[in-house]
Write a protein that holds these residues in place. Structure first.
Motif, mmCIF file in Angstrom:
data_model
loop_
_atom_site.group_PDB
_atom_site.id
_atom_site.type_symbol
_atom_site.label_atom_id
_atom_site.label_comp_id
_atom_site.label_asym_id
_atom_site.label_seq_id
_atom_site.Cartn_x
_atom_site.Cartn_y
_atom_site.Cartn_z
ATOM 1 N N CYS A 16 0.847 -1.194 0.000
ATOM 2 C CA CYS A 16 0.000 0.000 0.000
ATOM 3 C C CYS A 16 0.884 1.247 0.000
ATOM 4 O O CYS A 16 1.908 1.294 0.686
ATOM 5 N N ALA A 17 0.492 2.239 -0.747
ATOM 6 C CA ALA A 17 1.258 3.490 -0.828
ATOM 7 C C ALA A 17 1.341 4.203 0.525
ATOM 8 O O ALA A 17 2.246 4.993 0.746
ATOM 9 N N TYR A 18 0.423 3.902 1.431
ATOM 10 C CA TYR A 18 0.379 4.574 2.729
ATOM 11 C C TYR A 18 1.006 3.763 3.853
ATOM 12 O O TYR A 18 0.992 4.167 5.002
ATOM 13 N N HIS A 19 1.589 2.601 3.517
ATOM 14 C CA HIS A 19 2.215 1.752 4.533
ATOM 15 C C HIS A 19 3.524 2.380 4.995
ATOM 16 O O HIS A 19 4.257 2.963 4.206
ATOM 17 N N CYS A 20 3.821 2.235 6.259
ATOM 18 C CA CYS A 20 5.008 2.864 6.836
ATOM 19 C C CYS A 20 6.157 1.870 6.988
ATOM 20 O O CYS A 20 6.571 1.540 8.094
ATOM 21 N N GLY A 21 6.628 1.374 5.883
ATOM 22 C CA GLY A 21 7.807 0.525 5.876
ATOM 23 C C GLY A 21 7.770 -0.612 6.876
ATOM 24 O O GLY A 21 6.794 -1.338 6.975
ATOM 25 N N GLU A 22 8.834 -0.784 7.634
ATOM 26 C CA GLU A 22 8.963 -1.891 8.578
ATOM 27 C C GLU A 22 8.206 -1.648 9.881
ATOM 28 O O GLU A 22 8.159 -2.523 10.738
ATOM 29 N N ASN A 24 4.957 -1.186 10.281
ATOM 30 C CA ASN A 24 3.604 -1.740 10.242
ATOM 31 C C ASN A 24 2.526 -0.789 10.765
ATOM 32 O O ASN A 24 1.650 -1.175 11.539
ATOM 33 N N TYR A 25 2.613 0.447 10.326
ATOM 34 C CA TYR A 25 1.584 1.445 10.596
ATOM 35 C C TYR A 25 1.190 2.124 9.289
ATOM 36 O O TYR A 25 1.940 2.111 8.318
ATOM 37 N N CYS A 26 0.020 2.723 9.292
ATOM 38 C CA CYS A 26 -0.447 3.514 8.162
ATOM 39 C C CYS A 26 0.034 4.947 8.351
ATOM 40 O O CYS A 26 0.218 5.403 9.483
ATOM 41 N N THR A 27 0.227 5.671 7.268
ATOM 42 C CA THR A 27 0.665 7.064 7.378
ATOM 43 C C THR A 27 -0.480 8.063 7.194
ATOM 44 O O THR A 27 -0.270 9.260 7.318
ATOM 45 N N LEU A 28 -1.682 7.555 6.909
ATOM 46 C CA LEU A 28 -2.834 8.455 6.768
ATOM 47 C C LEU A 28 -3.319 8.933 8.132
ATOM 48 O O LEU A 28 -3.110 8.263 9.151
ATOM 49 N N ASN A 29 -3.985 10.072 8.175
ATOM 50 C CA ASN A 29 -4.587 10.562 9.413
ATOM 51 C C ASN A 29 -5.825 9.757 9.785
ATOM 52 O O ASN A 29 -6.148 9.606 10.954
ATOM 53 N N GLU A 30 -6.511 9.269 8.764
ATOM 54 C CA GLU A 30 -7.695 8.441 8.974
ATOM 55 C C GLU A 30 -7.851 7.530 7.773
ATOM 56 O O GLU A 30 -7.306 7.794 6.716
ATOM 57 N N ILE A 31 -8.583 6.424 7.956
ATOM 58 C CA ILE A 31 -8.864 5.515 6.854
ATOM 59 C C ILE A 31 -10.364 5.324 6.739
ATOM 60 O O ILE A 31 -11.117 5.596 7.670
ATOM 61 N N LYS A 32 -10.786 4.836 5.580
ATOM 62 C CA LYS A 32 -12.189 4.508 5.356
ATOM 63 C C LYS A 32 -12.290 2.995 5.256
ATOM 64 O O LYS A 32 -11.561 2.377 4.490
ATOM 65 N N VAL A 33 -13.190 2.399 6.031
ATOM 66 C CA VAL A 33 -13.417 0.957 5.989
ATOM 67 C C VAL A 33 -14.680 0.708 5.192
ATOM 68 O O VAL A 33 -15.698 1.368 5.405
ATOM 69 N N GLN A 52 -4.271 2.224 -1.549
ATOM 70 C CA GLN A 52 -3.792 2.681 -2.849
ATOM 71 C C GLN A 52 -2.525 1.898 -3.151
ATOM 72 O O GLN A 52 -1.604 1.869 -2.329
ATOM 73 N N LEU A 53 -2.461 1.266 -4.314
ATOM 74 C CA LEU A 53 -1.312 0.462 -4.675
ATOM 75 C C LEU A 53 -0.057 1.326 -4.751
ATOM 76 O O LEU A 53 -0.064 2.406 -5.330
ATOM 77 N N GLY A 54 0.983 0.842 -4.147
ATOM 78 C CA GLY A 54 2.261 1.548 -4.155
ATOM 79 C C GLY A 54 3.310 0.668 -3.526
ATOM 80 O O GLY A 54 3.021 -0.458 -3.121
ATOM 81 N N GLY A 55 4.493 1.154 -3.414
ATOM 82 C CA GLY A 55 5.555 0.386 -2.796
ATOM 83 C C GLY A 55 5.732 0.779 -1.339
ATOM 84 O O GLY A 55 5.188 1.773 -0.887
ATOM 85 N N PRO A 56 6.479 -0.036 -0.601
ATOM 86 C CA PRO A 56 6.739 0.312 0.800
ATOM 87 C C PRO A 56 7.541 1.606 0.880
ATOM 88 O O PRO A 56 8.422 1.848 0.069
ATOM 89 N N GLY A 57 7.200 2.430 1.819
ATOM 90 C CA GLY A 57 7.879 3.711 1.958
ATOM 91 C C GLY A 57 8.617 3.811 3.271
ATOM 92 O O GLY A 57 8.425 3.011 4.167
ATOM 93 N N GLY A 58 9.458 4.790 3.366
ATOM 94 C CA GLY A 58 10.156 5.047 4.614
ATOM 95 C C GLY A 58 9.354 6.003 5.469
ATOM 96 O O GLY A 58 8.517 6.736 4.978
#
Length: 61
Positions: A16-22, A24-33, A52-58
């Motif tokens: 996910c484009a919003y994944h926080c690398g190693e 294991n947290y999301c970087t968004l302020n909020e998510i929609k389920v 949103q499809l993306g690569g792991p980010g730092g």
């Protein structure tokens, strides 16, 4: 791209484009389920509609 982990939203979806690398947290302020099925009866019938499809980010530490 530096992102800040949101410690209130745990996530293990590495692609996910919003994944926080190693971390294991999301970087968004909020998510929609959302729902995958009209009649939700278990966890498998739900989804993160903010994905949103993306690569792991730092992330910022």
């Amino acid at each position: 791209m530096n992102k800040t982990p949101n410690s209130s939203i745990k996530c293990s979806v590495n692609n996910c484009a919003y994944h926080c690398g190693e971390q294991n947290y999301c970087t968004l302020n909020e998510i929609k389920v959302g729902c995958c099925d009209a009649n939700v009866t278990n966890c498998a019938s739900t989804e993160c509609a903010s994905f949103q499809l993306g690569g792991p980010g730092g992330c910022k530490h």
